[in-house]
Design an enzyme around this catalytic site. Structure first.
Site, PDB file in Angstrom:
ATOM      1  N   HIS A  35     -11.209  44.933  49.887  1.00 37.66           N
ATOM      2  CA  HIS A  35     -12.078  44.872  51.079  1.00 37.66           C
ATOM      3  C   HIS A  35     -12.942  46.112  51.244  1.00 37.66           C
ATOM      4  O   HIS A  35     -13.871  46.114  52.039  1.00 37.66           O
ATOM      5  CB  HIS A  35     -11.231  44.701  52.343  1.00 37.66           C
ATOM      6  CG  HIS A  35     -10.442  43.434  52.378  1.00 37.66           C
ATOM      7  ND1 HIS A  35     -11.031  42.197  52.292  1.00 37.66           N
ATOM      8  CD2 HIS A  35      -9.102  43.202  52.466  1.00 37.66           C
ATOM      9  CE1 HIS A  35     -10.088  41.259  52.343  1.00 37.66           C
ATOM     10  NE2 HIS A  35      -8.901  41.847  52.445  1.00 37.66           N
TER      11      HIS A  35
HETATM   12  N1  Q9C Z   1      -4.387  37.446  61.146  1.00 36.21           N
HETATM   13  C1  Q9C Z   1      -5.329  42.596  52.191  1.00 36.21           C
HETATM   14  O1  Q9C Z   1      -4.613  41.642  52.038  1.00 36.21           O
HETATM   15  N2  Q9C Z   1      -5.908  41.275  59.303  1.00 36.21           N
HETATM   16  N3  Q9C Z   1      -5.872  42.876  53.374  1.00 36.21           N
HETATM   17  C2  Q9C Z   1      -6.305  39.962  59.454  1.00 36.21           C
HETATM   18  C3  Q9C Z   1      -5.628  37.883  60.613  1.00 36.21           C
HETATM   19  C4  Q9C Z   1      -6.409  42.025  58.210  1.00 36.21           C
HETATM   20  C5  Q9C Z   1      -5.663  42.020  54.501  1.00 36.21           C
HETATM   21  C6  Q9C Z   1      -5.768  39.379  60.718  1.00 36.21           C
HETATM   22  C7  Q9C Z   1      -5.831  41.615  56.885  1.00 36.21           C
HETATM   23  C8  Q9C Z   1      -6.235  42.528  55.765  1.00 36.21           C
HETATM   24  C9  Q9C Z   1      -5.586  43.519  51.073  1.00 36.21           C
HETATM   25 ZN    ZN Z   2      -5.033  39.788  51.289  1.00 34.12          ZN
END
Ligand code: Q9C
Ligand code: ZN
Length: 725
Positions: A135
């Site tokens: 990300h």
């Molecule tokens: N429930 C990786 O898996 N939060 N990042 C989302 C939705 C952020 C995930 C909330 C998730 C980041 C590398």
């Molecule tokens: Zn992820």
């Protein structure tokens, strides 16, 4: 040569210091759980373990701005309140005084892995890292990610090794928008991501995560987004995405290196993904990728927040990287309607950029293909919870431990004793035979074709088959005496059925007829030969393999390269136009050059394997796979190797290849290599399938689709309206 595991325990030294329900799942135990899993199963011990070193600021600068790097560097000396205030400036990010050190180790680990693979120290590997990377952007941390580990690794591979085509497979359940932005206009990096999308209602809520985002400028067609619009996607959905989207494009792209953004939040039990793919699915996805780029795969951990599911999935991937057989896939092999719609939307968006999708041979989805009630998951209820997933995973874990790897990897039974063959090390020569009386009894049951040498060969083959059926031998190659292949295949089928095999898949190449008196259901007979496509029954199928024996003539003009197929060796005057490629290929002469021609186009061959053979094979879920190369099979060694390599998947690695004595030599060696787990050789340049090949495949798929649901993956022919109302 083997598998590298890159790690440093310092990467457990960053963690959330305040209350934040969104970020607390990204915890140090993720790494220790994965590593403990690898250690407990004895997998870590089989890897080349490398200790990660910090990436330099110059290396970070391949993707990130100096200002952003300086900002992250300064977090080392901030106090908790300052860290929390800075974290709030980004979306779903936390900083810790150790973040800079850990994030540099994470990048360094990815770079070391690329070095290990591209210098040839190992075949492939996994970097177990925190924080994740996909990300993060030029000047922004995002979604737990600080530096973009995989993007920097791709830049490094381009700069240091001069690579021109890198494939990034992002199977994390979130869209790696950071990677997409970095390579948006770069045609040398093909970025594939699937992700939970729910029509834009899932984080990070971006329009550009949808299928219509295909890249910009020169990079159009080199960003491939597959949005999942429902939760609950399972093994069949992921498999369909690989067979009908990723792999056709990847073969056409022909990468020199595969980087995997290996997030396991796409696995069952994960609170973020809420999907249902079981850990073994990642073994199959890994095995399918191993036929690309000569097997050069560098996987880098991204997400994955259910510790047990994460650990098991990581083990499945590493085990497959090491060359171990893939455990059978559980569940009904039927993709759900929503998955098919998603697959179709990406096919439609990408078709202008990829020949292999323009020629998609799948029939259009009709109302009859709607998913039956009660879909594929025996493991979980509609909304998986931690508890339900735990309950589903524990029996699975027992099963994983209970399935021992056969002591013998690959065995070869030769027709002529002592025939000189340069077999790769690690292969066992089958010396032992079945008892003479037993062999003769089987021979008597099936014509009188077995005498002297062929009877001796049959004895060894029966013994080898017994080893595979009893779990002593993983897989094997049976070399038959000339003209004994058909009879041997009959004996093998009967022997498997009498041993209690429930389902036997026979992929018969060339002139081999289905034995008479075979009951349907138990044996799926798929004949690939140079005659008409025919569906005798749902378990008796013929598909053509046009025998365009002859040569390819290649002329390179200033703007395009023309490739002519089917110049018969004896009549070089008659040319048949086959297709043309815009990419300059390494042909330097302006004179026409004759190259040996495959018996059919690579595009036609791949459509046949990815679009027909594998969906049938995975849908059938066989106990054993028999791949028989009969007379006039017409396959090149590289094609036979690719087929054998991917056919290891559907039956948990239990595959017996039958080849005729004359065709042996190099073929047996090549087959032995892939059965041992090495990557098959390259198929050569991609040539689009011929209209005859496409017509034949379309016809077959239309007839077979009602029974074999993995065949569904409709791309509407250009101009037609969407069949899904
Ligand atoms: N429930 C990786 O898996 N939060 N990042 C989302 C939705 C952020 C995930 C909330 C998730 C980041 C590398
Ligand atoms: Zn992820």
């Amino acid at each position: 040569m083997g598998t590298a595991l890159v790690y440093h325990e310092d990467m457990t030294a960053t963690r959330l210091l305040w209350d934040d329900p969104e970020c607390e799942i990204e915890c140090p135990e993720r790494l220790t759980a994965a590593l403990d899993g690898l250690r407990q199963r004895g997998l870590q011990q089989r890897c080349l373990c490398l200790t990660a070193c910090e990436a330099s600021e110059e290396e970070l600068g391949m993707v990130h701005s100096p200002e952003y790097v300086a900002l992250v560097r300064r977090t080392q000396t901030l106090d908790k309140e300052e860290l929390q205030a800075l974290s709030k400036q980004f979306d779903a990010v936390y900083f810790h005084p150790n973040t800079f050190h850990c994030a540099r180790l994470a990048v360094g680990a990815a770079l070391q892995l690329v070095d290990a693979v591209l210098t040839g120290a190992v075949h492939n590997g996994l970097a177990l890292v925190r924080p994740p990377g996909h990300h993060s952007q030029k000047e922004a941390a995002n979604g737990f990610c600080v530096f973009n580990n995989v993007a920097i690794a791709a830049k490094h591979a381009k700069q240091k090794y001069g690579l021109q085509r890198i494939l990034i497979v992002d199977w994390d359940i979130h869209h790696g928008q950071g990677i997409q932005y970095i390579f948006d206009d770069d045609p040398s990096v093909l970025y594939f991501s699937w992700h939970r999308y729910e029509h834009g209602r899932f984080w990070p809520f971006l329009q550009e995560s949808d299928a219509h985002a295909v890249g910009q400028g020169q990079g159009q067609g080199f960003t491939v987004n597959l949005p999942w619009n429902q939760v609950g996607m399972g093994n069949a959905d992921y498999l369909a995405a690989f067979l009908h989207v990723l792999l056709p494009l990847a073969f056409e792209f022909d990468p020199e290196l595969v980087l995997v953004s290996a997030g396991f939040d796409s696995a069952i039990g994960d609170p973020e993904g809420r999907m249902r793919a079981t850990p073994e699915c990642f073994a199959h996805l890994t095995q399918l990728m191993q036929v690309l780029a000569g097997g050069r795969i560098c996987a880098v951990l991204e997400g994955g927040y259910h510790l047990e599911s994460l650990a098991q999935s990581v083990c499945m991937m590493v085990q497959t990287l090491l060359g171990d057989p893939t455990p059978p896939l559980l569940g009904l092999m039927v993709p759900c309607q929503s998955a098919l719609e998603s697959i179709q939307s990406v096919q439609t968006a990408q078709a202008p950029h990829w020949t292999s999708l323009q020629q998609n041979v799948a029939p259009v989805l009709g109302p009859s293909t709607r998913f039956p009630e009660g879909r594929s998951l025996p493991l979980l209820a509609e909304n998986p919870t931690y508890e339900a997933a735990e309950a589903a995973l524990s029996p699975l874990q027992g099963e994983l431990c209970l399935r021992p790897t056969p002591p013998i990897c690959t065995a070869v039974a030769l027709a002529v004793p002592g025939a000189a063959l340069a077999l790769p090390p690690g292969v066992l020569l089958q010396e032992e035979s079945a008892l003479r009386e037993e062999t003769e009894a089987w021979a008597r049951l099936h014509k009188s074709l077995f005498q002297d040498e062929s009877l001796v060969a049959l004895g060894k083959i029966l013994c080898l088959l017994g080893g595979i059926l009893d779990g002593q031998v993983r897989n094997g190659i049976a070399v038959t005496a000339a003209l004994a292949t058909a009879a041997t295949v009959e004996v093998i089928i009967q022997r498997c059925l009498s041993h209690g095999a429930q389902r036997l898949l026979c992929v018969a190449l060339g002139q081999l007829d289905r034995p008479l008196d075979l009951a349907d259901d138990g044996v799926l007979w798929l004949n690939i030969r140079g005659k008409e496509a025919a569906v005798e029954s749902m378990f008796h199928i013929s598909t053509p393999l046009p025998q365009v024996r002859g040569r390819v003539a290649v002329w390179r003009g200033s703007h395009c390269l023309l490739v002519f197929l089917g110049v018969p060796a004896h009549n070089p005057g008659s040319l048949r136009f086959g297709g043309w490629l815009q990419e300059p290929v390494a042909v330097s002469r302006s004179e026409p050059e004759a190259l040996p021609l495959s018996p059919q186009t690579t595009g036609g061959f791949l459509s046949c394997i990815l679009g027909l053979v594998l969906p049938l094979a995975y849908g059938f879920q066989p106990d054993v796979v028999l791949m028989a190369l009969g007379p006039a099979h017409g396959l090149q060694n590289a094609q036979a190797a690719l087929l054998a390599s991917v056919l290891r998947g559907p039956a948990g690695g239990r595959i017996l290849a039958v080849v005729e004595e004359e065709s042996i030599l190099q073929l047996a060696r090549t087959l032995a290599q892939v059965l041992l787990g090495e990557a098959p050789p390259s198929l050569g340049p991609f040539l689009m399938a011929s209209p005859e090949e496409i017509r034949a495949l379309r016809l077959l798929k239309a007839q077979l689709e009602p029974r074999w649901k993995l065949l569904q993956a409709a791309a509407p022919p250009p101009g037609s309206c969407s069949p899904i109302a």
